[in-house]
Design a protein around this motif. Sequence first.
Motif, PDB file in Angstrom:
ATOM      1  N   PRO A  34       0.808  -1.229   0.000  1.00  0.00           N
ATOM      2  CA  PRO A  34       0.000   0.000   0.000  1.00  0.00           C
ATOM      3  C   PRO A  34       0.836   1.272   0.000  1.00  0.00           C
ATOM      4  N   LEU A  35       1.979   1.258   0.690  1.00  0.00           N
ATOM      5  CA  LEU A  35       2.834   2.440   0.703  1.00  0.00           C
ATOM      6  C   LEU A  35       3.405   2.720  -0.687  1.00  0.00           C
ATOM      7  N   LEU A  36       3.793   1.666  -1.384  1.00  0.00           N
ATOM      8  CA  LEU A  36       4.312   1.853  -2.742  1.00  0.00           C
ATOM      9  C   LEU A  36       3.227   2.355  -3.682  1.00  0.00           C
ATOM     10  N   ILE A  37       2.001   1.842  -3.514  1.00  0.00           N
ATOM     11  CA  ILE A  37       0.884   2.320  -4.336  1.00  0.00           C
ATOM     12  C   ILE A  37       0.614   3.794  -4.065  1.00  0.00           C
ATOM     13  N   THR A  38       0.640   4.176  -2.786  1.00  0.00           N
ATOM     14  CA  THR A  38       0.423   5.580  -2.419  1.00  0.00           C
ATOM     15  C   THR A  38       1.509   6.467  -3.022  1.00  0.00           C
ATOM     16  N   LEU A  39       2.760   6.008  -2.941  1.00  0.00           N
ATOM     17  CA  LEU A  39       3.860   6.772  -3.538  1.00  0.00           C
ATOM     18  C   LEU A  39       3.676   6.881  -5.050  1.00  0.00           C
ATOM     19  N   PHE A  40       3.255   5.813  -5.697  1.00  0.00           N
ATOM     20  CA  PHE A  40       3.037   5.810  -7.147  1.00  0.00           C
ATOM     21  C   PHE A  40       1.908   6.775  -7.521  1.00  0.00           C
ATOM     22  N   TYR A  41       0.832   6.768  -6.755  1.00  0.00           N
ATOM     23  CA  TYR A  41      -0.301   7.662  -7.027  1.00  0.00           C
ATOM     24  C   TYR A  41       0.084   9.132  -6.900  1.00  0.00           C
ATOM     25  N   SER A  42       1.054   9.427  -6.022  1.00  0.00           N
ATOM     26  CA  SER A  42       1.424  10.831  -5.812  1.00  0.00           C
ATOM     27  C   SER A  42       2.092  11.446  -7.041  1.00  0.00           C
ATOM     28  N   PHE A  43       2.496  10.613  -7.998  1.00  0.00           N
ATOM     29  CA  PHE A  43       3.123  11.119  -9.222  1.00  0.00           C
ATOM     30  C   PHE A  43       2.194  11.000 -10.429  1.00  0.00           C
ATOM     31  N   LEU A  44       0.892  10.882 -10.178  1.00  0.00           N
ATOM     32  CA  LEU A  44      -0.075  10.803 -11.265  1.00  0.00           C
ATOM     33  C   LEU A  44      -0.936  12.064 -11.296  1.00  0.00           C
ATOM     34  N   TRP A  54      -3.707   8.047 -15.610  1.00  0.00           N
ATOM     35  CA  TRP A  54      -2.373   7.460 -15.729  1.00  0.00           C
ATOM     36  C   TRP A  54      -1.454   8.335 -16.571  1.00  0.00           C
ATOM     37  N   GLU A  55      -1.235   9.542 -16.076  1.00  0.00           N
ATOM     38  CA  GLU A  55      -0.309  10.489 -16.682  1.00  0.00           C
ATOM     39  C   GLU A  55       0.650  10.991 -15.608  1.00  0.00           C
ATOM     40  N   PHE A  56       1.941  10.895 -15.899  1.00  0.00           N
ATOM     41  CA  PHE A  56       2.945  11.315 -14.908  1.00  0.00           C
ATOM     42  C   PHE A  56       2.841  12.812 -14.654  1.00  0.00           C
ATOM     43  N   SER A  57       2.906  13.181 -13.358  1.00  0.00           N
ATOM     44  CA  SER A  57       2.845  14.589 -12.987  1.00  0.00           C
ATOM     45  C   SER A  57       3.455  14.769 -11.596  1.00  0.00           C
ATOM     46  N   THR A  58       4.106  15.896 -11.402  1.00  0.00           N
ATOM     47  CA  THR A  58       4.654  16.238 -10.084  1.00  0.00           C
ATOM     48  C   THR A  58       3.848  17.356  -9.419  1.00  0.00           C
ATOM     49  N   TRP A 270      -6.724  12.709  -5.458  1.00  0.00           N
ATOM     50  CA  TRP A 270      -6.010  11.581  -4.865  1.00  0.00           C
ATOM     51  C   TRP A 270      -4.495  11.750  -4.894  1.00  0.00           C
ATOM     52  N   PRO A 271      -3.899  12.238  -5.972  1.00  0.00           N
ATOM     53  CA  PRO A 271      -2.438  12.417  -5.951  1.00  0.00           C
ATOM     54  C   PRO A 271      -1.968  13.353  -4.842  1.00  0.00           C
TER      55      PRO A 271
END
Length: 303
Positions: A34-44, A54-58, A270-271
């Motif tokens: 879940p932590l990795l998923i949360t980290l992944f979502y923060s860059f969408l 599903w587009e990369f964004s900071t 969510w991100p």
Amino acid sequence: MAELSNTVSQRAARNRWLLLTPALIILIFAASGPLLITLFYSFLTPGDYGGVEWEFSTDAWFGVLMQRDIFDDTLGWSDAHLSILWRSVKLSVLTTIACLFFGFPTAYFIATRPKKQREFWMLLIIIPFWTNLLIRTFAILELIRNEGTINSVLMGLGIIDEPIQMLFTEFSIILGMVYVYLPLMVLPIYASLERLDFRLVEAGYDLYATRFNVLRRVILPLVKPGVIAGSILVLVPSLGAYVTPRVMGGGNQLMLGNLIELQFGQGRNWPLGAALSITLLAIVMVALLAYVRAAGNEEVKHG
């Protein structure tokens, strides 16, 4: 003989890894996953109606501390997020200090009782854990609301003419969190005090030390590990508290936990919620690293 010994050691090591495998799988998929998923979502990119695209964004990480003006697109600090971050850290630290202020004398009182009485006093400390957190929070709310017990008693005695506004303030949040987390401070300090050799305290008095000097130079250095452990046990959940600030703050005194829930709920971002979650995790990790460093220095000093 040496080969047989090595074979036995290798077999024992392999058996240990086999026994650890179920726990490692649970840690990987139930904790790290879940932590990795949360980290992944923060860059969408946030979706239009919640979720993610599903587009990369900071932008989410940018929005943790910064914001763009909606009119001229200029950059500026996110005052709301900084205010909530500061409030979360401030209230958590004040809660920890208050728990230490009330928890240390409580633990000392219990540790100095006869052994037959200690179980009774410890039971009184542990009993609140048998009750749901939400119920305990509403119990405090009932005490301090305008029509609650405290204001009713004060008005009945003629001490005040109108109710004192205690609810929906930072004070009410601190009071609620101190009530909820106080046992987490008492238990580790009591564990350290129970192992304390009180003959050292008597020796301090025999050498004409004052009570304050005995406390500062004898008791506190010996129970410091318990104080540090209790402080971390209170500080970490306080930083991520959600229920108590939501109920006692009334939505006017948001903390990080409330802000994260708001982004995943009404904010539909969510991100940003994920980025704030990782930020909270980073703050907690800093606190834990400080604890590990302090505990390590303490072991070196007394080792």
